[in-house]
Write a protein that holds these residues in place. Structure first.
Motif, PDB file in Angstrom:
ATOM      1  N   TYR A 139       0.821  -1.210   0.000  1.00 46.41           N
ATOM      2  CA  TYR A 139       0.000   0.000   0.000  1.00 46.41           C
ATOM      3  C   TYR A 139       0.860   1.268   0.000  1.00 46.41           C
ATOM      4  O   TYR A 139       0.315   2.372  -0.011  1.00 46.41           O
ATOM      5  CB  TYR A 139      -0.913   0.031   1.228  1.00 46.41           C
ATOM      6  CG  TYR A 139      -2.019  -1.002   1.213  1.00 46.41           C
ATOM      7  CD1 TYR A 139      -3.181  -0.802   0.480  1.00 46.41           C
ATOM      8  CD2 TYR A 139      -1.907  -2.184   1.952  1.00 46.41           C
ATOM      9  CE1 TYR A 139      -4.205  -1.750   0.468  1.00 46.41           C
ATOM     10  CE2 TYR A 139      -2.922  -3.129   1.959  1.00 46.41           C
ATOM     11  CZ  TYR A 139      -4.065  -2.908   1.210  1.00 46.41           C
ATOM     12  OH  TYR A 139      -5.069  -3.837   1.218  1.00 46.41           O
ATOM     13  N   ARG A 145      -0.834  -1.417  -4.753  1.00 49.96           N
ATOM     14  CA  ARG A 145      -2.100  -1.183  -4.055  1.00 49.96           C
ATOM     15  C   ARG A 145      -2.261   0.249  -3.542  1.00 49.96           C
ATOM     16  O   ARG A 145      -3.182   0.531  -2.783  1.00 49.96           O
ATOM     17  CB  ARG A 145      -2.242  -2.168  -2.885  1.00 49.96           C
ATOM     18  CG  ARG A 145      -2.320  -3.629  -3.320  1.00 49.96           C
ATOM     19  CD  ARG A 145      -2.433  -4.569  -2.115  1.00 49.96           C
ATOM     20  NE  ARG A 145      -2.261  -5.948  -2.509  1.00 49.96           N
ATOM     21  CZ  ARG A 145      -3.271  -6.774  -2.830  1.00 49.96           C
ATOM     22  NH1 ARG A 145      -4.503  -6.336  -2.786  1.00 49.96           N
ATOM     23  NH2 ARG A 145      -3.032  -8.016  -3.190  1.00 49.96           N
ATOM     24  N   ALA A 148      -5.701   1.965  -3.537  1.00 49.64           N
ATOM     25  CA  ALA A 148      -6.748   1.583  -2.562  1.00 49.64           C
ATOM     26  C   ALA A 148      -6.522   2.360  -1.266  1.00 49.64           C
ATOM     27  O   ALA A 148      -6.212   1.783  -0.219  1.00 49.64           O
ATOM     28  CB  ALA A 148      -6.729   0.077  -2.328  1.00 49.64           C
ATOM     29  N   GLU A 151      -8.771   1.687   1.929  1.00 48.36           N
ATOM     30  CA  GLU A 151      -8.416   0.382   2.490  1.00 48.36           C
ATOM     31  C   GLU A 151      -7.103   0.468   3.246  1.00 48.36           C
ATOM     32  O   GLU A 151      -6.966  -0.061   4.356  1.00 48.36           O
ATOM     33  CB  GLU A 151      -8.319  -0.627   1.347  1.00 48.36           C
ATOM     34  CG  GLU A 151      -8.121  -2.067   1.774  1.00 48.36           C
ATOM     35  CD  GLU A 151      -8.212  -2.997   0.573  1.00 48.36           C
ATOM     36  OE1 GLU A 151      -9.340  -3.431   0.243  1.00 48.36           O
ATOM     37  OE2 GLU A 151      -7.162  -3.279  -0.043  1.00 48.36           O
ATOM     38  N   ALA A 154      -7.583   2.342   6.615  1.00 51.65           N
ATOM     39  CA  ALA A 154      -8.255   1.514   7.620  1.00 51.65           C
ATOM     40  C   ALA A 154      -7.286   0.503   8.232  1.00 51.65           C
ATOM     41  O   ALA A 154      -7.265   0.297   9.453  1.00 51.65           O
ATOM     42  CB  ALA A 154      -9.449   0.794   6.986  1.00 51.65           C
ATOM     43  N   LEU A 155      -6.459  -0.128   7.391  1.00 50.95           N
ATOM     44  CA  LEU A 155      -5.491  -1.098   7.899  1.00 50.95           C
ATOM     45  C   LEU A 155      -4.402  -0.422   8.724  1.00 50.95           C
ATOM     46  O   LEU A 155      -3.986  -0.934   9.760  1.00 50.95           O
ATOM     47  CB  LEU A 155      -4.858  -1.859   6.724  1.00 50.95           C
ATOM     48  CG  LEU A 155      -5.775  -2.849   6.000  1.00 50.95           C
ATOM     49  CD1 LEU A 155      -5.127  -3.338   4.713  1.00 50.95           C
ATOM     50  CD2 LEU A 155      -6.127  -4.022   6.900  1.00 50.95           C
ATOM     51  N   CYS A 183      -1.202  -8.950   5.130  1.00 50.10           N
ATOM     52  CA  CYS A 183      -2.636  -8.688   5.020  1.00 50.10           C
ATOM     53  C   CYS A 183      -3.282  -9.866   4.298  1.00 50.10           C
ATOM     54  O   CYS A 183      -2.740 -10.373   3.317  1.00 50.10           O
ATOM     55  CB  CYS A 183      -2.894  -7.407   4.228  1.00 50.10           C
ATOM     56  SG  CYS A 183      -2.089  -5.939   4.905  1.00 50.10           S
ATOM     57  N   LYS A 185      -7.302 -11.332   3.108  1.00 49.59           N
ATOM     58  CA  LYS A 185      -8.744 -11.123   3.077  1.00 49.59           C
ATOM     59  C   LYS A 185      -9.477 -12.370   3.564  1.00 49.59           C
ATOM     60  O   LYS A 185      -9.207 -13.487   3.110  1.00 49.59           O
ATOM     61  CB  LYS A 185      -9.204 -10.771   1.662  1.00 49.59           C
ATOM     62  CG  LYS A 185     -10.689 -10.450   1.554  1.00 49.59           C
ATOM     63  CD  LYS A 185     -11.059  -9.834   0.211  1.00 49.59           C
ATOM     64  CE  LYS A 185     -10.623  -8.383   0.153  1.00 49.59           C
ATOM     65  NZ  LYS A 185     -11.173  -7.684  -1.030  1.00 49.59           N
ATOM     66  N   LYS A 190     -13.507  -9.039   5.232  1.00 49.61           N
ATOM     67  CA  LYS A 190     -12.636  -8.245   6.095  1.00 49.61           C
ATOM     68  C   LYS A 190     -11.178  -8.649   5.860  1.00 49.61           C
ATOM     69  O   LYS A 190     -10.871  -9.819   5.664  1.00 49.61           O
ATOM     70  CB  LYS A 190     -12.998  -8.457   7.566  1.00 49.61           C
ATOM     71  CG  LYS A 190     -12.186  -7.599   8.531  1.00 49.61           C
ATOM     72  CD  LYS A 190     -12.565  -7.888   9.976  1.00 49.61           C
ATOM     73  CE  LYS A 190     -11.832  -6.948  10.922  1.00 49.61           C
ATOM     74  NZ  LYS A 190     -10.383  -7.052  10.842  1.00 49.61           N
ATOM     75  N   ILE A 191     -10.284  -7.660   5.907  1.00 43.32           N
ATOM     76  CA  ILE A 191      -8.853  -7.938   5.745  1.00 43.32           C
ATOM     77  C   ILE A 191      -8.208  -7.999   7.120  1.00 43.32           C
ATOM     78  O   ILE A 191      -8.333  -7.061   7.918  1.00 43.32           O
ATOM     79  CB  ILE A 191      -8.170  -6.848   4.897  1.00 43.32           C
ATOM     80  CG1 ILE A 191      -8.800  -6.804   3.505  1.00 43.32           C
ATOM     81  CG2 ILE A 191      -6.668  -7.122   4.783  1.00 43.32           C
ATOM     82  CD1 ILE A 191      -8.257  -5.702   2.618  1.00 43.32           C
TER      83      ILE A 191
END
Length: 264
Positions: A139, A145, A148, A151, A154-155, A183, A185, A190-191
């Motif tokens: 991310y 990623r 995203a 997402e 949130a993580l 991570c 899914k 939910k991840i």
């Protein structure tokens, strides 16, 4: 995590420990470690450095097969490991503390050392391989990623709460980079986050406590694209749990690192 390993640890003799959950596991791992040619034939190398390798192996089981990650270290500096734990044993202790504090970790299955007298020859640490998982690093701003964003945020918020709980309990991670968190899914969408590579997790040093706190937080945040408001939200999450006077801020200038943590 079972504490039976404490009954076999020695800094003089070679030893092996494995969970009792999988009866065939102990013999399988010892066979791989004691016969490197078998490991090279049956295992798949997924990481390699000067002194460490990680092999992906498939273990036979009554219910079928499952895969393990077998991490081996050949570092042999005599005084570093004279009457002191190897990297494998340090990682076991790190996982034990993290699990005790409620952190979501990959499953630890085995570890061991090979010693000749007081000289460490090799150590190994084994976890269950996390299927269909990817690193939190994906991310970061220059990874696939990064688009995203919601997402990722949130993580990262969930991870910040976990790091805050770790710090509030008196421990530092020592390697809180995105590559050390997986991570995955879940079927319901939910991840989940899974912690890996915990050889550097230990209690804060009395003299370097603030340096260790700031390093953990900077390591976690430094490569994510975050706005000032998002950094402020993450800062509030952390400070509400720890009460530590820290501030998250963006780095100035054309640098690869985007964010950092400083004393408020």
């Amino acid at each position: 995590m079972a504490d039976s390993i404490d009954k076999v640890v020695s800094f003089f003799h070679s030893w092996h420990w494995s969970t009792e959950k999988y009866p065939a596991l102990g013999a399988f791992i010892r066979g791989m470690v004691e016969h490197p040619e078998r490991l090279s034939q049956e295992g798949k190398n997924i990481w390699d450095s000067n002194n460490k390798t990680v092999e992906l192996c498939q273990v036979p089981d009554d219910a079928g097969t499952f895969r393990i990650a077998l991490k081996r270290s050949s570092e042999q500096r005599f005084w570093r490991y004279f009457l002191r734990p190897s990297l494998a044993l340090r990682e076991y202790y790190g996982f034990r503390e993290a699990t005790r504090l409620g952190m979501p970790c990959v499953e630890v299955l085995a570890c061991g050392e090979k010693r000749n007298g007081f000289r460490l020859k090799e150590s190994y640490f084994v976890t269950r391989f996390a299927e269909d998982a990817y690193q939190m690093q994906e991310y970061e701003f220059d990874y696939p990623r990064r688009e995203a964003h919601a997402e990722m945020l949130a993580l990262l918020s969930e991870l910040m709460v976990q790091i805050a709980r770790l710090h509030a309990a008196g421990f530092r991670h020592g390697g809180a980079h995105g590559r050390n968190f997986l991570c995955r899914k879940q079927p319901e969408g939910k991840i989940e986050i899974l912690w890996i590579d915990l050889a550097t997790l230990r209690r804060f040093s009395r003299r370097k406590r603030w340096k260790e706190i700031l390093l953990d937080l900077s390591d976690l945040l430094e490569y994510f694209d975050l706005s000032e408001d998002e950094l402020a939200r993450l800062q509030r999450l952390y400070c509400e749990i720890t009460g530590f006077p820290v501030r998250f801020e963006k780095c100035d200038g054309p640098r690869r690192k985007r964010n950092r943590c400083v004393i408020a």
